[in-house]
Design an enzyme around this catalytic site. Structure first.
Site, PDB file in Angstrom:
ATOM      1  N   ASP A  35      89.178  53.116  93.492  1.00 57.08           N
ATOM      2  CA  ASP A  35      90.493  52.060  93.517  1.00 57.08           C
ATOM      3  C   ASP A  35      89.785  50.502  93.428  1.00 57.08           C
ATOM      4  OD1 ASP A  35      92.514  50.240  94.768  1.00 57.08           O
ATOM      5  OD2 ASP A  35      93.564  51.955  95.614  1.00 57.08           O
ATOM      6  N   ILE A  36      90.530  49.752  92.698  1.00 53.37           N
ATOM      7  CA  ILE A  36      90.130  48.626  92.306  1.00 53.37           C
ATOM      8  C   ILE A  36      90.174  47.520  93.408  1.00 53.37           C
ATOM      9  CG2 ILE A  36      92.086  47.428  91.241  1.00 53.37           C
ATOM     10  CD1 ILE A  36      90.454  47.033  88.708  1.00 53.37           C
ATOM     11  N   ASN A  91     101.483  57.986  98.954  1.00 54.82           N
ATOM     12  CA  ASN A  91     102.780  57.204  99.094  1.00 54.82           C
ATOM     13  C   ASN A  91     103.823  57.910  98.026  1.00 54.82           C
ATOM     14  OD1 ASN A  91     101.560  56.019 101.247  1.00 54.82           O
ATOM     15  ND2 ASN A  91     100.995  54.365  99.616  1.00 54.82           N
ATOM     16  N   GLN A  98     104.671  52.911  97.629  1.00 50.10           N
ATOM     17  CA  GLN A  98     104.168  53.394  96.391  1.00 50.10           C
ATOM     18  C   GLN A  98     104.338  52.197  95.557  1.00 50.10           C
ATOM     19  OE1 GLN A  98     105.747  56.762  94.423  1.00 50.10           O
ATOM     20  NE2 GLN A  98     104.172  57.021  93.154  1.00 50.10           N
ATOM     21  N   HIS A 104      99.359  59.739  93.168  1.00 48.26           N
ATOM     22  CA  HIS A 104      98.041  59.626  93.505  1.00 48.26           C
ATOM     23  C   HIS A 104      97.769  60.005  94.956  1.00 48.26           C
ATOM     24  CE1 HIS A 104      99.927  55.684  93.697  1.00 48.26           C
ATOM     25  NE2 HIS A 104      99.191  55.486  94.759  1.00 48.26           N
ATOM     26  N   PHE A 105      96.607  60.257  95.351  1.00 46.12           N
ATOM     27  CA  PHE A 105      96.094  60.620  96.634  1.00 46.12           C
ATOM     28  C   PHE A 105      95.053  59.432  96.951  1.00 46.12           C
ATOM     29  CE2 PHE A 105      98.340  64.579  97.890  1.00 46.12           C
ATOM     30  CZ  PHE A 105      98.669  65.081  96.312  1.00 46.12           C
ATOM     31  N   HIS A 106      95.230  58.888  98.145  1.00 47.12           N
ATOM     32  CA  HIS A 106      93.958  57.837  98.356  1.00 47.12           C
ATOM     33  C   HIS A 106      93.124  58.666  99.273  1.00 47.12           C
ATOM     34  CE1 HIS A 106      96.442  53.981  97.656  1.00 47.12           C
ATOM     35  NE2 HIS A 106      97.436  54.716  97.808  1.00 47.12           N
TER      36      HIS A 106
END
Ligand code: 5GP
Ligand code: ZN
Length: 143
Positions: A35-36, A91, A98, A104-106
């Site tokens: 993640d950026i 989310n 979201q 996407h899964f964090h």
């Protein structure tokens, strides 16, 4: 671009190589990258390559093609960062925080004393209410 790609979607652009990412895992179906704007060092995002906005827009096979990587990713993030634990967060919808409308899964490393706090306003059920909710969800699953 992938089948079903959304040319305006930032994660579809990452999948297509139009935006760079720090990838850690790639298969035909899934991509995982850092993640950026991480909540912690080593915060990873795992996505299906195929565009879908929300988790329930994926069929079981498509979801499986992504979710199958979570255990190995969790272990790798734990080993690489030395975190004491991690949260997997996913989310769906703006109300659920979201911001990127591509599933996407964090995977978020957790360290003792970190300042990532959940507001977890746990409630309860009135008399008989849990049975009503149970039936509503069970019949939705059957439909
Ligand atoms: P959401 O709030 O939608 O669950 O989380 C979206 C996540 O995507 C955020 O944590 C955000 O930092 C990350 N993100 C947004 N744009 C980019 C990008 O271009 N590259 C990477 N690596 N992560 C991004
Ligand atoms: Zn997309």
């Amino acid at each position: 671009m992938e089948a079903n790609a959304d040319p305006n979607c930032v994660f579809c652009k990452i999948v297509a190589g139009q935006i760079p990412c720090a990838s850690v895992l790639e298969t035909d179906e899934a991509l995982a990258f850092l993640d950026i704007n991480p909540l912690a060092r080593g915060h990873v995002l795992l996505i299906p390559k195929r565009h879908a906005a929300k988790l329930d827009d994926l069929n079981a096979s498509q979801a499986g093609g992504v979710l199958r990587h979570l255990p190995a990713l969790g272990k790798a993030v734990r080993q690489a960062t030395g975190c004491q634990g991690y949260n997997v967060l996913q989310n769906n919808g703006r109300v659920a925080h979201q911001e990127v409308m591509h599933v996407h899964f964090h995977i978020i490393p957790r360290f003792k004393g970190d300042d990532f706090q959940f507001n977890w306003p746990a409630g309860g059920y009135a008399e008989g209410e849990i049975e009503q909710v149970r039936e509503a969800i069970r019949s939705a699953l059957e439909s």
